[in-house]
Write a protein that holds these residues in place. Structure first.
Motif, PDB file in Angstrom:
ATOM      1  N   LYS B 109       8.869   4.596   6.519  1.00 59.61           N
ATOM      2  CA  LYS B 109       9.583   4.426   7.876  1.00 59.61           C
ATOM      3  C   LYS B 109       8.801   3.553   8.931  1.00 59.61           C
ATOM      4  N   LEU B 110       7.406   3.872   9.098  1.00 58.26           N
ATOM      5  CA  LEU B 110       6.513   3.302   9.930  1.00 58.26           C
ATOM      6  C   LEU B 110       6.242   1.983   9.319  1.00 58.26           C
ATOM      7  N   LYS B 111       6.631   1.484   8.111  1.00 60.51           N
ATOM      8  CA  LYS B 111       6.303   0.594   7.563  1.00 60.51           C
ATOM      9  C   LYS B 111       4.894   0.469   6.922  1.00 60.51           C
ATOM     10  N   TYR B 112       4.073   1.319   6.876  1.00 63.51           N
ATOM     11  CA  TYR B 112       2.672   1.231   6.140  1.00 63.51           C
ATOM     12  C   TYR B 112       2.657   0.338   5.248  1.00 63.51           C
ATOM     13  N   ASP B 113       1.655  -0.484   5.139  1.00 63.23           N
ATOM     14  CA  ASP B 113       1.442  -1.486   4.011  1.00 63.23           C
ATOM     15  C   ASP B 113       0.821  -0.900   2.693  1.00 63.23           C
ATOM     16  N   ALA B 114      -0.132  -0.066   3.055  1.00 65.24           N
ATOM     17  CA  ALA B 114      -1.001   0.470   1.782  1.00 65.24           C
ATOM     18  C   ALA B 114      -1.653   1.796   2.392  1.00 65.24           C
ATOM     19  N   ALA B 115      -1.890   2.587   1.433  1.00 64.24           N
ATOM     20  CA  ALA B 115      -3.026   3.791   1.837  1.00 64.24           C
ATOM     21  C   ALA B 115      -3.754   3.953   0.386  1.00 64.24           C
ATOM     22  N   THR B 116      -5.066   4.563   0.518  1.00 66.73           N
ATOM     23  CA  THR B 116      -5.879   4.980  -0.466  1.00 66.73           C
ATOM     24  C   THR B 116      -5.610   6.421  -0.779  1.00 66.73           C
ATOM     25  N   ILE B 117      -6.240   7.072  -1.755  1.00 63.28           N
ATOM     26  CA  ILE B 117      -5.928   8.324  -2.222  1.00 63.28           C
ATOM     27  C   ILE B 117      -7.133   9.257  -1.710  1.00 63.28           C
ATOM     28  N   GLY B 118      -6.656  10.341  -0.954  1.00 60.03           N
ATOM     29  CA  GLY B 118      -7.972  11.215  -0.749  1.00 60.03           C
ATOM     30  C   GLY B 118      -7.823  12.451  -1.745  1.00 60.03           C
ATOM     31  N   ASN B 119      -8.746  13.175  -1.613  1.00 55.04           N
ATOM     32  CA  ASN B 119      -8.946  14.203  -2.437  1.00 55.04           C
ATOM     33  C   ASN B 119      -7.870  15.478  -2.399  1.00 55.04           C
ATOM     34  N   HIS B 120      -7.303  15.531  -1.052  1.00 57.86           N
ATOM     35  CA  HIS B 120      -6.154  16.591  -1.044  1.00 57.86           C
ATOM     36  C   HIS B 120      -4.789  16.156  -1.224  1.00 57.86           C
ATOM     37  N   ASP B 121      -4.834  14.688  -1.835  1.00 54.16           N
ATOM     38  CA  ASP B 121      -3.601  14.219  -2.157  1.00 54.16           C
ATOM     39  C   ASP B 121      -3.402  14.570  -3.557  1.00 54.16           C
ATOM     40  N   ASP B 123      -3.727  17.801  -4.175  1.00 60.06           N
ATOM     41  CA  ASP B 123      -3.292  19.231  -3.989  1.00 60.06           C
ATOM     42  C   ASP B 123      -2.034  20.013  -4.812  1.00 60.06           C
ATOM     43  N   ASN B 124      -1.196  19.039  -5.095  1.00 60.85           N
ATOM     44  CA  ASN B 124      -0.099  19.490  -5.875  1.00 60.85           C
ATOM     45  C   ASN B 124      -0.528  18.940  -7.350  1.00 60.85           C
ATOM     46  N   GLY B 125      -1.443  18.752  -7.619  1.00 63.84           N
ATOM     47  CA  GLY B 125      -1.812  18.104  -9.114  1.00 63.84           C
ATOM     48  C   GLY B 125      -1.276  16.748  -9.017  1.00 63.84           C
ATOM     49  N   ILE B 126      -1.748  15.889 -10.086  1.00 56.66           N
ATOM     50  CA  ILE B 126      -1.294  14.665 -10.283  1.00 56.66           C
ATOM     51  C   ILE B 126      -0.072  14.440 -10.575  1.00 56.66           C
ATOM     52  N   GLU B 127       0.851  15.432 -11.025  1.00 56.65           N
ATOM     53  CA  GLU B 127       2.117  15.219 -11.210  1.00 56.65           C
ATOM     54  C   GLU B 127       2.766  15.388  -9.837  1.00 56.65           C
ATOM     55  N   GLY B 128       2.341  16.231  -8.866  1.00 60.48           N
ATOM     56  CA  GLY B 128       2.784  16.456  -7.558  1.00 60.48           C
ATOM     57  C   GLY B 128       2.573  15.045  -6.876  1.00 60.48           C
ATOM     58  N   LEU B 129       1.761  14.167  -7.162  1.00 58.87           N
ATOM     59  CA  LEU B 129       1.613  12.989  -6.445  1.00 58.87           C
ATOM     60  C   LEU B 129       2.594  11.905  -6.866  1.00 58.87           C
ATOM     61  N   LEU B 130       2.583  11.922  -8.359  1.00 63.08           N
ATOM     62  CA  LEU B 130       3.630  11.120  -8.933  1.00 63.08           C
ATOM     63  C   LEU B 130       5.111  11.483  -8.681  1.00 63.08           C
ATOM     64  N   ALA B 131       5.230  12.789  -8.546  1.00 67.80           N
ATOM     65  CA  ALA B 131       6.612  13.153  -7.866  1.00 67.80           C
ATOM     66  C   ALA B 131       7.063  12.620  -6.713  1.00 67.80           C
ATOM     67  N   GLN B 132       6.065  12.523  -6.023  1.00 69.29           N
ATOM     68  CA  GLN B 132       6.351  11.674  -4.607  1.00 69.29           C
ATOM     69  C   GLN B 132       6.350  10.126  -4.395  1.00 69.29           C
ATOM     70  N   MET B 133       5.962   9.655  -5.630  1.00 69.42           N
ATOM     71  CA  MET B 133       5.871   8.051  -5.606  1.00 69.42           C
ATOM     72  C   MET B 133       7.180   7.518  -5.339  1.00 69.42           C
ATOM     73  N   PRO B 134       8.363   7.974  -5.612  1.00 66.43           N
ATOM     74  CA  PRO B 134       9.767   7.234  -5.273  1.00 66.43           C
ATOM     75  C   PRO B 134      10.056   7.141  -3.891  1.00 66.43           C
ATOM     76  N   ASN B 135       9.328   8.064  -3.088  1.00 65.62           N
ATOM     77  CA  ASN B 135       9.371   8.055  -1.574  1.00 65.62           C
ATOM     78  C   ASN B 135       8.473   6.982  -0.875  1.00 65.62           C
ATOM     79  N   ALA B 136       7.631   6.446  -1.476  1.00 68.75           N
ATOM     80  CA  ALA B 136       6.588   5.547  -0.791  1.00 68.75           C
ATOM     81  C   ALA B 136       6.673   4.352  -1.086  1.00 68.75           C
ATOM     82  N   GLU B 137       7.207   3.422   0.016  1.00 65.12           N
ATOM     83  CA  GLU B 137       7.458   2.017   0.139  1.00 65.12           C
ATOM     84  C   GLU B 137       6.395   1.454   0.449  1.00 65.12           C
ATOM     85  N   PHE B 138       5.183   1.946   0.218  1.00 69.65           N
ATOM     86  CA  PHE B 138       3.779   1.204   0.493  1.00 69.65           C
ATOM     87  C   PHE B 138       3.095   1.317  -0.763  1.00 69.65           C
TER      88      PHE B 138
END
Lengths: 253, 303
Positions: B109-121, B123-138
Motif C-alpha cells: 500500500k505504501l508502494k515500496y519498490d523493493a526490499a532485501t531479505i533479513g534473517n528474521h524473514d 522465521d516462519n521457514g522458507i515456506e512461510g516467506l513463500l506463503a506471503q509472496m502473493p501479498n507483496a506488490e514489491f
C-alpha cells in the motif's frame, strides 16, 4: 535525393544546437533522517485497514491471565534473574508431562538463553501479550540427551559466557576464584557416567549462542511445543507470578 | 520550378524545426533532475506506534504515520523510490498471528519498490516467506542468496533497475550469513554466497552492462561489528567501485547522519541505516545535471 540529405543536415544542425545534453551527471547528494513522530498525522486509510487485524489480536492478548506483584526482569541478578528463573521453571513444569508421556523418562534440567528473553513483565496484570513480548520467537522445546561429560562442558560454558542464561533443575556453585565448586542435578551431584535429559530450545540445540555442546547429544526429542505456548499455559494455570532470585547459580564470596 | 522546390524544402525544414522545437521546449526548463530515495530497515512487524508509556520510544514510529510522510514526499517529488533493507518480520503479535501478511500488504500500500531479505524473514521457514509472496506488490532482491534448490526459486531477483525521469537506478540486494543465526530447518537449501564478491560482480553489471546512472545496495549484512571481522557495510563500501549508496540493516544502528566512506576508487559514497522498528525514515536526495566533465570530487555531499 540531394534534397533529402539537405533536410537531414539542416535538421541535425538545428537539433544538435538546440537539444539539451543528457542530464545524467550526479552533481549533489543530500542525506538525512526523518523521525516518525506523533506530529505526523496517521493516514486514515492505513488505520482503517489495520484496525480489524488489531482488534482480533487485542481481544486474544489483553485478557488478564495472572498477576505479578513486582516487575520481572532478566537484568535483576548477576548469576540468575527473576525472568530467567521463571522461564526455565515454566519450561520444566510444562514440558515434563509431555516428555514423560512420550518417552517414559523425566527431564533432568533446563537450559535456555538470556538473549531470547526480549522484554520485562511489568508489575500488575499479566496477559498473553506479555508472553509474546517476552518470547516473540517461534522456538520450540526440544529435549537433548547429554552425557555427564557434555554437561560439564555446558557448565564451563555457563561460567565463562558472562550472562545469566536461564537454568532450572541444575545448580552450579562457583568458588571465589571462579572455579566450579559443585554441580547438582535434581539435587544430586553430577555423575560423569550418567546421561541427562536437557530441555532447551530448538534454536540452541542447533548451535545458537555458541552452545556447541548440544552437538554431542546422543538423542533428541522434539515435543512440538512452543516455548511461548508453555508460558501462556502456565500463566493460565496460576493466579500470581512471583519468581525469586535464588541459589541455583552463584559464586561464593 | 525552382521556386516550387524552395517552398517544398522550406516546408519540410519547418516541420523538422517544429520537431526539434518540441525537444527544445521540453529540456530547457529541465537542466537538473532530482531523484529521492526513501528507506527503512528492521521494522520487525512494528505497525503501531510504541505506547505513550514506553520508556525508550514513547509514542514514536507507526506505519500509518510513515504512510503520510511518504505520501507528502512523493507529492513534492514524484521521482521517488522506496526501499527496505530486511527484517520486515518478527517482533510484534502481528507477525505471530498473521505470519507477515499485514506487513507485506501494508508495504504494498505504501508502494515500496523493493526490499532485501533479513534473517528474521525466515522465521516462519522458507515456506512461510513463500506463503506471503502473493501479498507483496514489491520485489524481493538478493544477489548472494541462491534459492535454486528451495521453494523460493523464481521469487527473488538479484537486482532490479528503475528508470525514473530518465535516470536509470540499479538496485541489488545482499543478505547475511544464515548458519548459526537461523535454524537450518528454516532456511533449508538456501545457499549464502560471499557478499563482497557478489557485490563487486553485480555493481559492475549494473554500471557496465545495464548502464545505470545510480547504483544502490540494499544490505542486511550489518553496519559494522566490534568483536570480529564479519562482512559489514563499512568494509563493503570501501571495496566497491560503482555503488553510490548502501542502505543497511541488521545491526539496528542509529546514526546521527549517513556515513561517508571512500570507496575503492577513492570516491566518497554513503552508507546509511535508520535504527529499527519503523522509528525513522531515511531520505537521500540525488541531484543530476548535464555537466559531464565533473570529477568524483566535484560531487557535493551534504549530510
Amino acid at each position: 535525393m540531394s534534397l533529402k540529405i539537405e533536410h537531414f543536415v539542416i535538421f541535425l544542425t538545428i537539433s544538435c544546437f538546440l537539444s539539451c545534453r543528457d542530464v545524467t551527471s550526479l552533481a549533489k547528494i543530500q542525506g538525512r533522517q526523518i523521525g516518525i513522530e506523533a506530529s505526523i498525522k496517521a493516514s486514515d486509510s492505513i488505520e482503517n485497514f489495520v484496525s480489524p487485524y488489531r482488534k482480533r489480536i487485542d481481544a486474544v492478548l489483553d485478557s488478564a491471565l495472572a498477576y505479578a506483584p513486582s516487575t520481572i526482569s532478566k537484568t535483576d541478578g548477576k548469576y540468575n534473574t527473576t525472568a530467567g528463573n521463571l522461564l526455565a521453571d515454566i519450561v520444566l513444569s510444562e514440558a515434563e508431562p509431555i516428555f514423560r508421556s512420550r518417552t517414559g523418562e523425566d527431564i533432568d534440567f533446563v537450559l535456555l538463553n538470556h538473549g531470547s528473553i526480549r522484554s520485562i513483565i511489568s508489575k500488575g496484570k499479566v496477559t498473553a501479550r506479555n508472553a509474546y513480548e517476552v518470547m516473540p520467537f517461534e522456538n520450540s522445546i526440544v529435549i537433548a540427551a547429554l552425557s555427564g561429560k557434555s554437561v560439564q562442558n555446558l557448565v564451563l560454558y555457563l561460567r565463562d559466557y558472562g550472562v545469566p542464561h536461564p537454568i532450572s533443575g541444575l545448580q552450579v556453585v562457583l568458588t571465589k576464584e571462579n572455579e566450579i565448586q559443585s554441580i547438582r542435578i535434581q539435587g544430586k551431584p553430577l555423575n560423569e557416567k550418567d546421561t541427562y535429559n536437557v530441555a532447551t530450545s530448538d534454536y540452541l540445540l542447533n548451535g545458537g549462542d555458541d552452545m556447541v555442546f548440544f552437538k554431542d547429544a546422543t538423542q533428541v526429542t522434539n515435543i512440538d511445543y512452543k516455548i511461548r505456548n508453555a508460558i501462556i499455559d502456565y500463566f493460565s494455570k496460576v493466579d500470581t507470578i512471583t519468581p525469586d532470585i535464588d541459589d541455583r547459580f552463584y559464586r561464593m564470596e | 520550378m525552382k521556386r516550387r522546390k524552395f517552398i517544398k524544402q522550406g516546408a519540410a525544414s519547418t516541420a523538422l524545426l517544429g520537431l526539434s522545437g518540441i525537444s527544445l521546449n521540453s529540456c530547457l526548463g529541465e537542466t537538473k533532475k532530482h531523484i529521492t530515495v526513501l528507506h527503512t530497515n528492521d521494522v520487525h512487524s512494528h505497525i503501531d506506534p510504541f505506547p505513550k508509556s514506553h520508556s525508550e520510544f514513547p509514542n514514536l514510529g507507526g506505519l500509518a504515520r510513515r504512510a503520510t510522510l511518504v505520501d507528502t514526499i512523493r507529492r513534492e517529488n514524484p521521482n521517488t523510490l522506496l526501499f527496505d533493507a530486511g527484517d520486515i518480520f518478527q517482533g510484534t503479535p502481528y507477525f505471530n498471528f498473521y505470519g507477515g501478511e499485514l506487513e507485506f500488504k501494508l508495504m504494498s500500500k505504501l508502494k515500496y519498490d523493493a526490499a532485501t531479505i533479513g534473517n528474521h524473514d525466515f522465521d516462519n521457514g522458507i515456506e512461510g516467506l513463500l506463503a506471503q509472496m502473493p501479498n507483496a506488490e514489491f520485489d524481493l532482491l538478493s544477489a548472494n542468496y541462491d534459492f535454486s534448490n528451495t521453494v523460493m526459486d523464481g521469487h527473488v531477483k538479484p537486482y532490479k533497475t528503475y528508470t525514473v525521469d530518465g535516470i536509470k537506478v540499479g538496485v541489488y540486494g545482499l543478505g547475511i550469513g544464515l548458519a548459526g543465526l537461523v535454524d537450518k530447518k528454516m532456511y533449508k537449501e538456501t545457499v549464502y554466497l560471499d557478499p563482497y564478491e557478489i557485490a563487486i560482480d553485480f555493481e559492475r553489471r549494473l554500471k557496465e552492462d545495464e548502464n545505470c546512472h545510480l547504483v544502490i545496495c540494499l544490505s542486511h549484512i550489518g553496519y559494522d561489528y566490534k568483536i570480529n571481522d564479519r562482512p559489514n557495510d563499512l568494509a563493503l563500501a570501501a571495496k566497491t567501485r560503482y555503488t553510490d549508496l548502501i542502505i543497511g540493516g541488521h545491526t539496528h544502528t542509529f546514526l546521527d547522519k549517513p556515513t561517508i566512506v571512500k570507496n575503492r576508487m577513492d570516491r566518497e559514497i554513503l552508507v546509511n541505516q535508520v535504527g529499527c522498528f519503523g522509528l525513522n525514515l531515511g531520505r537521500i536526495d540525488f541531484y543530476f545535471d548535464s555537466n559531464t566533465s565533473r570529477t568524483a570530487e566535484g560531487v557535493s555531499i551534504m549530510v
